[in-house]
Design a protein around this motif. Sequence first.
Motif, PDB file in Angstrom:
ATOM      1  N   ILE A  70       0.871  -1.184   0.000  1.00  0.00           N
ATOM      2  CA  ILE A  70       0.000   0.000   0.000  1.00  0.00           C
ATOM      3  C   ILE A  70       0.900   1.225   0.000  1.00  0.00           C
ATOM      4  O   ILE A  70       1.628   1.470   0.966  1.00  0.00           O
ATOM      5  CB  ILE A  70      -0.904   0.029   1.254  1.00  0.00           C
ATOM      6  CG1 ILE A  70      -1.715  -1.265   1.372  1.00  0.00           C
ATOM      7  CG2 ILE A  70      -1.826   1.257   1.220  1.00  0.00           C
ATOM      8  CD1 ILE A  70      -2.296  -1.481   2.759  1.00  0.00           C
ATOM      9  N   ASN A  71       0.877   1.962  -1.084  1.00  0.00           N
ATOM     10  CA  ASN A  71       1.601   3.230  -1.136  1.00  0.00           C
ATOM     11  C   ASN A  71       0.670   4.324  -0.638  1.00  0.00           C
ATOM     12  O   ASN A  71      -0.413   4.523  -1.198  1.00  0.00           O
ATOM     13  CB  ASN A  71       2.051   3.537  -2.570  1.00  0.00           C
ATOM     14  CG  ASN A  71       3.236   2.681  -2.997  1.00  0.00           C
ATOM     15  OD1 ASN A  71       4.010   2.213  -2.151  1.00  0.00           O
ATOM     16  ND2 ASN A  71       3.366   2.459  -4.283  1.00  0.00           N
ATOM     17  N   GLY A  72       1.092   4.997   0.414  1.00  0.00           N
ATOM     18  CA  GLY A  72       0.252   6.019   1.017  1.00  0.00           C
ATOM     19  C   GLY A  72      -0.132   7.113   0.036  1.00  0.00           C
ATOM     20  O   GLY A  72       0.583   7.380  -0.938  1.00  0.00           O
ATOM     21  N   GLY A  73      -1.267   7.734   0.318  1.00  0.00           N
ATOM     22  CA  GLY A  73      -1.718   8.856  -0.497  1.00  0.00           C
ATOM     23  C   GLY A  73      -1.879  10.067   0.403  1.00  0.00           C
ATOM     24  O   GLY A  73      -0.889  10.612   0.879  1.00  0.00           O
ATOM     25  N   LYS A  74      -3.144  10.414   0.642  1.00  0.00           N
ATOM     26  CA  LYS A  74      -3.448  11.574   1.495  1.00  0.00           C
ATOM     27  C   LYS A  74      -4.350  11.142   2.647  1.00  0.00           C
ATOM     28  O   LYS A  74      -5.199  10.271   2.482  1.00  0.00           O
ATOM     29  CB  LYS A  74      -4.195  12.637   0.681  1.00  0.00           C
ATOM     30  CG  LYS A  74      -3.430  13.114  -0.544  1.00  0.00           C
ATOM     31  CD  LYS A  74      -3.038  14.579  -0.402  1.00  0.00           C
ATOM     32  CE  LYS A  74      -2.183  15.062  -1.557  1.00  0.00           C
ATOM     33  NZ  LYS A  74      -0.940  15.679  -1.158  1.00  0.00           N
ATOM     34  N   ASN A  87       2.882   9.702   3.387  1.00  0.00           N
ATOM     35  CA  ASN A  87       4.311   9.364   3.473  1.00  0.00           C
ATOM     36  C   ASN A  87       4.565   8.016   4.117  1.00  0.00           C
ATOM     37  O   ASN A  87       5.352   7.898   5.062  1.00  0.00           O
ATOM     38  CB  ASN A  87       5.080  10.436   4.263  1.00  0.00           C
ATOM     39  CG  ASN A  87       5.250  11.701   3.454  1.00  0.00           C
ATOM     40  OD1 ASN A  87       5.347  11.642   2.221  1.00  0.00           O
ATOM     41  ND2 ASN A  87       5.250  12.839   4.123  1.00  0.00           N
ATOM     42  N   ILE A  88       3.895   6.994   3.634  1.00  0.00           N
ATOM     43  CA  ILE A  88       4.094   5.671   4.224  1.00  0.00           C
ATOM     44  C   ILE A  88       3.910   4.604   3.149  1.00  0.00           C
ATOM     45  O   ILE A  88       3.141   4.799   2.190  1.00  0.00           O
ATOM     46  CB  ILE A  88       3.101   5.439   5.385  1.00  0.00           C
ATOM     47  CG1 ILE A  88       3.488   4.179   6.175  1.00  0.00           C
ATOM     48  CG2 ILE A  88       1.674   5.349   4.893  1.00  0.00           C
ATOM     49  CD1 ILE A  88       2.689   3.977   7.451  1.00  0.00           C
ATOM     50  N   GLN A  89       4.674   3.548   3.300  1.00  0.00           N
ATOM     51  CA  GLN A  89       4.460   2.378   2.446  1.00  0.00           C
ATOM     52  C   GLN A  89       4.283   1.183   3.375  1.00  0.00           C
ATOM     53  O   GLN A  89       5.107   0.962   4.267  1.00  0.00           O
ATOM     54  CB  GLN A  89       5.662   2.152   1.526  1.00  0.00           C
ATOM     55  CG  GLN A  89       5.410   1.026   0.532  1.00  0.00           C
ATOM     56  CD  GLN A  89       6.603   0.773  -0.378  1.00  0.00           C
ATOM     57  OE1 GLN A  89       7.652   0.331   0.070  1.00  0.00           O
ATOM     58  NE2 GLN A  89       6.434   1.061  -1.652  1.00  0.00           N
ATOM     59  N   ILE A 105      -2.177   0.522  -4.752  1.00  0.00           N
ATOM     60  CA  ILE A 105      -1.988  -0.851  -4.290  1.00  0.00           C
ATOM     61  C   ILE A 105      -1.162  -1.617  -5.319  1.00  0.00           C
ATOM     62  O   ILE A 105      -1.494  -1.622  -6.514  1.00  0.00           O
ATOM     63  CB  ILE A 105      -3.358  -1.566  -4.117  1.00  0.00           C
ATOM     64  CG1 ILE A 105      -4.310  -0.735  -3.236  1.00  0.00           C
ATOM     65  CG2 ILE A 105      -3.167  -2.974  -3.565  1.00  0.00           C
ATOM     66  CD1 ILE A 105      -3.850  -0.505  -1.826  1.00  0.00           C
ATOM     67  N   LEU A 106      -0.092  -2.238  -4.871  1.00  0.00           N
ATOM     68  CA  LEU A 106       0.726  -3.073  -5.750  1.00  0.00           C
ATOM     69  C   LEU A 106       0.557  -4.539  -5.338  1.00  0.00           C
ATOM     70  O   LEU A 106       0.437  -4.846  -4.153  1.00  0.00           O
ATOM     71  CB  LEU A 106       2.208  -2.705  -5.647  1.00  0.00           C
ATOM     72  CG  LEU A 106       2.605  -1.244  -5.818  1.00  0.00           C
ATOM     73  CD1 LEU A 106       4.125  -1.112  -5.775  1.00  0.00           C
ATOM     74  CD2 LEU A 106       2.076  -0.668  -7.123  1.00  0.00           C
TER      75      LEU A 106
END
Length: 109
Positions: free
Chosen positions: A17-21, A29-31, A71-72
Amino acid sequence: MQNLENKDEVKVHKLTINGGKTKLGEAENIQVEIFAGQVISIVGPTGSGKSRLLADIECLAQEDTPTKRQILIDGEILDDEARFNLEGKLVAQLSQNMNFIMDITVEDF
Ligand SMILES: Nc1ncnc2c1ncn2[C@@H]1O[C@H](COP(=O)(O)OP(=O)(O)O)[C@@H](O)[C@H]1O
Ligand SMILES: [Mg+2]
């Protein structure tokens, strides 16, 4: 069912999960990486975004939901075909049931 059981080409090992807002519009700022077999609990007050996070995962968000998260699957960005292919649907979700019977206090419950 047997078809599904025999189908082993769809194997997921890692979800990213690559953070968004945040809800306030600040960068997350989180993965977050989640690995197959892990059991994760998401906790937070009502309205804090738990369901939204699950929905982002369910629709394999690509910066196109209100959270702008991505999402990857196994580190890969999904193309639209993989993402919207219902046959290979990757996510199961049990909906929540809010029909509590309110005849006891929260403390007793
Ligand atoms: N990061 C975010 N950016 C924008 N809106 C959000 C975000 N997180 C949650 N929301 C919105 O806030 C509301 C409450 O979130 P929700 O996921 O339903 O909370 P919960 O399940 O924790 O009670 C929903 O309308 C949801 O779409
Ligand atoms: Mg919810």
